[in-house]
Design a protein around this motif. Structure first.
Motif, PDB file in Angstrom:
ATOM      1  N   GLY A 197       9.490   3.919  13.209  1.00  0.00           N
ATOM      2  CA  GLY A 197      10.394   2.789  13.425  1.00  0.00           C
ATOM      3  C   GLY A 197       9.776   1.608  14.126  1.00  0.00           C
ATOM      4  N   ILE A 198       8.532   1.247  13.776  1.00  0.00           N
ATOM      5  CA  ILE A 198       7.874   0.148  14.496  1.00  0.00           C
ATOM      6  C   ILE A 198       8.334  -1.208  13.968  1.00  0.00           C
ATOM      7  CG2 ILE A 198       5.862   1.520  15.118  1.00  0.00           C
ATOM      8  CD1 ILE A 198       4.312   0.086  12.918  1.00  0.00           C
ATOM      9  N   SER A 199       8.479  -2.149  14.883  1.00  0.00           N
ATOM     10  CA  SER A 199       8.853  -3.518  14.546  1.00  0.00           C
ATOM     11  C   SER A 199       7.960  -4.471  15.327  1.00  0.00           C
ATOM     12  CB  SER A 199      10.317  -3.788  14.883  1.00  0.00           C
ATOM     13  OG  SER A 199      11.174  -2.942  14.138  1.00  0.00           O
ATOM     14  N   LYS A 200       7.712  -5.644  14.742  1.00  0.00           N
ATOM     15  CA  LYS A 200       6.875  -6.637  15.418  1.00  0.00           C
ATOM     16  C   LYS A 200       7.269  -8.028  14.950  1.00  0.00           C
ATOM     17  CE  LYS A 200       3.470  -7.812  18.171  1.00  0.00           C
ATOM     18  NZ  LYS A 200       3.497  -7.496  19.613  1.00  0.00           N
ATOM     19  N   SER A 201       7.352  -8.955  15.885  1.00  0.00           N
ATOM     20  CA  SER A 201       7.610 -10.345  15.523  1.00  0.00           C
ATOM     21  C   SER A 201       6.897 -11.245  16.521  1.00  0.00           C
ATOM     22  CB  SER A 201       9.116 -10.634  15.526  1.00  0.00           C
ATOM     23  OG  SER A 201       9.670 -10.402  16.813  1.00  0.00           O
ATOM     24  N   PHE A 202       6.683 -12.490  16.107  1.00  0.00           N
ATOM     25  CA  PHE A 202       6.087 -13.502  16.968  1.00  0.00           C
ATOM     26  C   PHE A 202       7.081 -14.641  17.134  1.00  0.00           C
ATOM     27  CE2 PHE A 202       2.317 -11.483  15.041  1.00  0.00           C
ATOM     28  CZ  PHE A 202       1.644 -11.122  16.191  1.00  0.00           C
ATOM     29  N   HIS A 203       7.087 -15.237  18.303  1.00  0.00           N
ATOM     30  CA  HIS A 203       8.030 -16.312  18.600  1.00  0.00           C
ATOM     31  C   HIS A 203       7.260 -17.596  18.870  1.00  0.00           C
ATOM     32  CE1 HIS A 203      11.418 -13.467  19.048  1.00  0.00           C
ATOM     33  NE2 HIS A 203      10.474 -12.651  19.485  1.00  0.00           N
ATOM     34  N   GLY A 204       7.713 -18.665  18.258  1.00  0.00           N
ATOM     35  CA  GLY A 204       7.087 -19.968  18.459  1.00  0.00           C
ATOM     36  C   GLY A 204       8.112 -21.061  18.335  1.00  0.00           C
ATOM     37  N   GLN A 205       7.640 -22.300  18.290  1.00  0.00           N
ATOM     38  CA  GLN A 205       8.548 -23.444  18.207  1.00  0.00           C
ATOM     39  C   GLN A 205       9.345 -23.437  16.912  1.00  0.00           C
ATOM     40  OE1 GLN A 205       5.881 -26.781  18.847  1.00  0.00           O
ATOM     41  NE2 GLN A 205       6.683 -27.041  20.916  1.00  0.00           N
ATOM     42  N   ALA A 206       8.759 -22.875  15.845  1.00  0.00           N
ATOM     43  CA  ALA A 206       9.441 -22.853  14.551  1.00  0.00           C
ATOM     44  C   ALA A 206      10.441 -21.712  14.451  1.00  0.00           C
ATOM     45  CB  ALA A 206       8.419 -22.751  13.419  1.00  0.00           C
ATOM     46  N   GLY A 207      10.563 -20.925  15.500  1.00  0.00           N
ATOM     47  CA  GLY A 207      11.502 -19.815  15.491  1.00  0.00           C
ATOM     48  C   GLY A 207      10.795 -18.486  15.437  1.00  0.00           C
ATOM     49  N   GLU A 208      11.548 -17.446  15.137  1.00  0.00           N
ATOM     50  CA  GLU A 208      11.004 -16.095  15.109  1.00  0.00           C
ATOM     51  C   GLU A 208      10.369 -15.808  13.755  1.00  0.00           C
ATOM     52  OE1 GLU A 208      12.525 -11.651  16.308  1.00  0.00           O
ATOM     53  OE2 GLU A 208      13.820 -12.854  15.002  1.00  0.00           O
ATOM     54  N   ARG A 209       9.189 -15.207  13.777  1.00  0.00           N
ATOM     55  CA  ARG A 209       8.515 -14.775  12.544  1.00  0.00           C
ATOM     56  C   ARG A 209       8.382 -13.265  12.598  1.00  0.00           C
ATOM     57  NH1 ARG A 209       3.006 -14.089  11.290  1.00  0.00           N
ATOM     58  NH2 ARG A 209       2.662 -14.038   9.038  1.00  0.00           N
ATOM     59  N   VAL A 210       9.083 -12.583  11.695  1.00  0.00           N
ATOM     60  CA  VAL A 210       9.110 -11.125  11.690  1.00  0.00           C
ATOM     61  C   VAL A 210       7.969 -10.594  10.828  1.00  0.00           C
ATOM     62  CG1 VAL A 210      10.483  -9.074  11.202  1.00  0.00           C
ATOM     63  CG2 VAL A 210      11.608 -11.157  11.988  1.00  0.00           C
ATOM     64  N   ILE A 211       7.129  -9.758  11.414  1.00  0.00           N
ATOM     65  CA  ILE A 211       6.023  -9.135  10.684  1.00  0.00           C
ATOM     66  C   ILE A 211       6.485  -7.854  10.007  1.00  0.00           C
ATOM     67  CG2 ILE A 211       3.732  -8.106  10.882  1.00  0.00           C
ATOM     68  CD1 ILE A 211       3.758 -11.105  11.286  1.00  0.00           C
ATOM     69  N   CYS A 212       7.125  -6.966  10.757  1.00  0.00           N
ATOM     70  CA  CYS A 212       7.661  -5.743  10.160  1.00  0.00           C
ATOM     71  C   CYS A 212       8.913  -5.326  10.913  1.00  0.00           C
ATOM     72  CB  CYS A 212       6.624  -4.619  10.133  1.00  0.00           C
ATOM     73  SG  CYS A 212       6.290  -3.870  11.724  1.00  0.00           S
ATOM     74  N   ARG A 213       9.759  -4.608  10.188  1.00  0.00           N
ATOM     75  CA  ARG A 213      11.032  -4.195  10.762  1.00  0.00           C
ATOM     76  C   ARG A 213      11.270  -2.714  10.440  1.00  0.00           C
ATOM     77  NH1 ARG A 213      13.680  -7.452   8.131  1.00  0.00           N
ATOM     78  NH2 ARG A 213      13.799  -9.213   9.583  1.00  0.00           N
ATOM     79  N   ASP A 214      11.286  -1.882  11.481  1.00  0.00           N
ATOM     80  CA  ASP A 214      11.636  -0.471  11.356  1.00  0.00           C
ATOM     81  C   ASP A 214      10.787   0.242  10.290  1.00  0.00           C
ATOM     82  OD1 ASP A 214      13.044   1.795  12.117  1.00  0.00           O
ATOM     83  OD2 ASP A 214      14.544   1.522  10.544  1.00  0.00           O
ATOM     84  N   PHE A 215       9.460   0.108  10.422  1.00  0.00           N
ATOM     85  CA  PHE A 215       8.548   0.748   9.461  1.00  0.00           C
ATOM     86  C   PHE A 215       8.022   2.069  10.020  1.00  0.00           C
ATOM     87  CE2 PHE A 215       4.037   1.260   8.069  1.00  0.00           C
ATOM     88  CZ  PHE A 215       4.318   1.679   6.781  1.00  0.00           C
ATOM     89  N   SER A 216       7.957   3.078   9.168  1.00  0.00           N
ATOM     90  CA  SER A 216       7.449   4.387   9.574  1.00  0.00           C
ATOM     91  C   SER A 216       6.436   4.898   8.554  1.00  0.00           C
ATOM     92  CB  SER A 216       8.594   5.405   9.683  1.00  0.00           C
ATOM     93  OG  SER A 216       9.537   5.010  10.653  1.00  0.00           O
ATOM     94  N   THR A 217       5.438   5.604   9.040  1.00  0.00           N
ATOM     95  CA  THR A 217       4.469   6.248   8.161  1.00  0.00           C
ATOM     96  C   THR A 217       3.811   7.392   8.907  1.00  0.00           C
ATOM     97  OG1 THR A 217       2.540   5.920   6.719  1.00  0.00           O
ATOM     98  CG2 THR A 217       2.527   4.755   8.820  1.00  0.00           C
ATOM     99  N   ARG A 218       3.300   8.321   8.158  1.00  0.00           N
ATOM    100  CA  ARG A 218       2.574   9.463   8.744  1.00  0.00           C
ATOM    101  C   ARG A 218       1.296   9.645   7.940  1.00  0.00           C
ATOM    102  NH1 ARG A 218       3.476  15.415   9.780  1.00  0.00           N
ATOM    103  NH2 ARG A 218       3.540  15.572  12.058  1.00  0.00           N
ATOM    104  N   ILE A 219       0.162   9.422   8.561  1.00  0.00           N
ATOM    105  CA  ILE A 219      -1.133   9.455   7.880  1.00  0.00           C
ATOM    106  C   ILE A 219      -1.916  10.654   8.379  1.00  0.00           C
ATOM    107  CG2 ILE A 219      -3.273   8.180   7.477  1.00  0.00           C
ATOM    108  CD1 ILE A 219      -1.660   5.596   7.953  1.00  0.00           C
ATOM    109  N   LEU A 220      -2.317  11.503   7.439  1.00  0.00           N
ATOM    110  CA  LEU A 220      -3.049  12.711   7.778  1.00  0.00           C
ATOM    111  C   LEU A 220      -4.523  12.571   7.424  1.00  0.00           C
ATOM    112  CD1 LEU A 220      -0.573  15.499   6.576  1.00  0.00           C
ATOM    113  CD2 LEU A 220      -0.651  14.274   8.766  1.00  0.00           C
ATOM    114  N   ARG A 221      -5.319  13.482   7.971  1.00  0.00           N
ATOM    115  CA  ARG A 221      -6.762  13.472   7.723  1.00  0.00           C
ATOM    116  C   ARG A 221      -7.035  13.517   6.221  1.00  0.00           C
ATOM    117  NH1 ARG A 221      -8.455  18.105  10.389  1.00  0.00           N
ATOM    118  NH2 ARG A 221      -8.218  19.284   8.468  1.00  0.00           N
ATOM    119  N   GLY A 222      -7.897  12.616   5.762  1.00  0.00           N
ATOM    120  CA  GLY A 222      -8.268  12.570   4.353  1.00  0.00           C
ATOM    121  C   GLY A 222      -7.460  11.591   3.537  1.00  0.00           C
ATOM    122  N   ASP A 223      -6.350  11.080   4.082  1.00  0.00           N
ATOM    123  CA  ASP A 223      -5.573  10.075   3.357  1.00  0.00           C
ATOM    124  C   ASP A 223      -6.379   8.789   3.225  1.00  0.00           C
ATOM    125  OD1 ASP A 223      -3.374  11.684   2.969  1.00  0.00           O
ATOM    126  OD2 ASP A 223      -2.255  10.911   4.692  1.00  0.00           O
TER     127      ASP A 223
END
Length: 604
Positions: A289-315
């Motif tokens: 459930g990771i989320s990330k955004s940046f805030h600036g004069q132009a407003g909020e810029r959302v990079i990702c919203r509620d993303f999940s993944t599971r990466i195993l050895r060899g993927d």
């Protein structure tokens, strides 16, 4: 050539020598209106030189260049020259008449380039797009494009494909992007050991045609000197490109890995919270459930919203998306370099990570090739726990031993990429993070890279805009679409396209819900830093240096053992000043990292 379709430009009996080396000898080539031709050949075979000769940029040593009277030829060089042009719009217009300026604006908009931007401030990708805009804007009769997809993202490549498919003039392409060539070419020119061969086929048939010629020549050389035969056998059968089509076992293994990955993705989407049962050491990265955004004069810029993944050895996981959508930020969060605003990232144990930075900042421009690979000196490099002579290892990455003392600063972009890969691949690792490793690489090097990565037993995170490369290598694809939309799909780029279409009906249903209008009013993602943010980014390094200097001075002052006894109040004030400066330094460094990450994402 049909009589009703005369050549627009061509060479007759042309030869070009580079010192004692013969690039090509007595070749004939003609390019006619409506033709879409790809020019292929091994690294250093003379492809770019042949194209420059057709463009009239260089003279041939023998033979002649001919051009139909009045025909306009546009050439896209690998390194654009902005001399004499202050802004992007001036460079793209290139002295055109006023009526053509509307096309300048249209092409700049399509390539997402600001016309008032100073040429000196362009990044590698932006320089490439500016050069491409200049080649397209004049609507020439002949387009000669040398590596047009370098540093372009997939949406821009797809736009360019559509433009070139509709282009009515003559088109000649040099590119390492196999999908791009297969989708555009109707004829192949193959420059091989000074000989120019041609066939009226799409590039998709090139490898079959090439292998037929190799088999015929091998049969001929069988009667010749054994030493020559052995060399040809290595070059043709054991060489990089020859291995590409033979190893079907690797292809079957990749398909199996993709199916396994697809099953894991489906099960995670159904019940991510209770996933369990991994053997200790298999988990490499788990994001919930990771989320990330940046805030600036132009407003909020959302990079990702509620993303999940599971990466195993060899993927082997690919990351795709438009420049500025947030791929590098996602990568930094998954590797623990950047913290998400919400959600959690868990890294596995005993990770040995190597990182390929597309800006190649790890290379000292003044160091020689040997110094880069052997910073401690000597002649042997340790690879996989075994010593290899530096000359032998260099050959694996297509470097001639004579280049050993060549400084990095005079190397081409492709050579620098290969050198950085050689440096990284010698280091022990079980997690490899590659951010745009295919830029500036020719097909031979791409094949070598693909082979090495396919056999890599560790885990791979790969950012790339090369669709064919992704299709042949990755087990799953994380698509960073922009506006916070990040999703994972099993398989490569082609698999992503199919599965994304299957998702569209579900997305349409979601958009029809009452809550959807709130999303529709979200501010458009910004395309560049604001003036204030740019100014802040420029000033922060100086502020950080000043704060570090101030802290060192205060610490030196406190180090005086007599300071407290002489001036207790001064000692207390100095202690407080250090604490304040350290807080300010931490805030400045955090802000610089945030702005730098945002700038990298926006510039691509």
């Amino acid at each position: 050539m049909a009589p009703n379709n005369p050549a627009l430009v061509g060479l007759a009996g042309a030869s070009v020598h580079m010192g004692a080396t013969v690039l090509f000898e007595n070749i004939d080539v003609a390019v006619s209106r409506g033709e879409k031709i790809c020019l292929v050949g091994r690294n250093g075979s003379g492809k770019s030189t042949l194209m420059k000769a057709l463009a009239g940029i260089i003279d041939v040593d023998k033979g002649e260049r001919f051009i139909q009277p009045g025909a306009r030829v546009a050439h896209l060089a690998q390194e654009p020259d902005f001399t004499g042009f202050a802004t992007v719009a001036e460079f793209v217009a290139g002295g055109q008449e006023e009526p053509a300026l509307y096309r300048v604006e249209a092409v700049l908009e399509a390539l997402d380039l600001p016309g008032d931007r100073a040429c000196a401030t362009l990044s590698g990708g932006e320089s490439r797009r500016a050069a491409l805009a200049r080649a397209l804007v004049d609507q020439p009769d002949v387009l000669l494009l040398d590596e047009p997809t370098n540093h372009l993202d997939i949406p821009t490549i797809l736009w360019l494909e559509k433009e070139l498919q509709q282009f009515r003039g003559a088109l000649l392409l040099i590119s390492h992007d196999r999908a791009f060539l297969a989708n555009l070419s109707k004829r192949i020119l193959w420059l091989d050991r000074g000989v120019l061969r041609t066939t009226e086929q799409s590039f998709s048939q090139f490898e079959t045609w090439r292998d037929e010629i190799y088999r015929e020549e091998e049969a001929t050389y069988h009667k010749l000197d054994r030493k020559i035969q052995a060399e040809l056998k290595w070059m043709w059968e054991g060489g990089i490109s020859g291995r590409r089509t033979r190893n079907m076992g690797r292809v079957r293994r990749l398909q199996g890995m993709r199916q396994e990955r697809a099953d894991r993705i489906k099960s995670r989407q159904v019940n991510l919270g209770i996933a369990e049962g991994d053997v200790s050491g298999k988990l490499v990265i788990e994001a919930e459930g990771i989320s990330k955004s940046f805030h600036g004069q132009a407003g909020e810029r959302v990079i990702c919203r509620d993303f999940s993944t599971r990466i195993l050895r060899g993927d082997k996981v690919g990351l795709i998306g438009p420049n500025g959508a947030g791929k590098s930020t996602i990568l930094k969060m998954l590797t623990g370099e950047l913290a998400p605003d919400s959600g959690n990232v868990k890294l596995g144990t005993n990770l040995q990570t190597i990182i390929f930075d597309q800006r190649r900042a790890q290379l000292d421009p003044n160091a020689t090739l040997k110094q880069v690979l052997l910073p401690e000196g000597g002649d042997n490099i340790w690879v996989g726990g075994k010593p290899r002579h530096i000359a032998s290892y260099m050959k694996d990455f297509l470097f001639d031993p004579s280049m050993m003392d060549q400084p990095v600063r005079v190397m081409s972009g492709g050579e620098r990429n290969r050198l950085l890969l050689a440096k990284l691949f010698a280091q022990p690792s079980n997690l490899m993070v590659l951010d745009e490793p295919t830029n500036d690489l020719d097909m031979d090097t791409l094949d070598l890279l693909e082979e090495v990565l396919a056999d890599y037993e560790g885990t791979l995170l790969l950012v790339s805009h090369d669709r064919d490369f992704l299709d042949r290598l990755v087990t799953s694809t994380i698509a960073v679409e922009g506006d916070g939309d990040v999703a994972e799909y099993a398989g490569g780029y082609s698999d992503y396209l199919i599965q994304r279409k299957e998702r569209e009906p579900e997305a349409a249903k979601t958009a029809a819900k009452p809550s959807a209008p709130a999303q529709a009013t979200a501010p458009k993602a910004k395309k560049k830093l604001s003036f204030k943010e740019n100014r802040e980014l420029e000033e922060l390094p100086g502020r950080i240096d000043a704060l570090e200097k101030k802290i060192r001075q205060l610490e030196t002052k406190l180090a005086d053992p007599a300071f407290y006894s002489k001036d207790a109040k001064g000692f207390a004030k100095t202690t407080d000043d250090i604490g304040t400066a350290q807080v300010e330094l931490a805030a400045a460094e955090e802000r610089w990292l945030e702005l730098e990450a945002l700038r990298e994402e926006l510039e691509g």
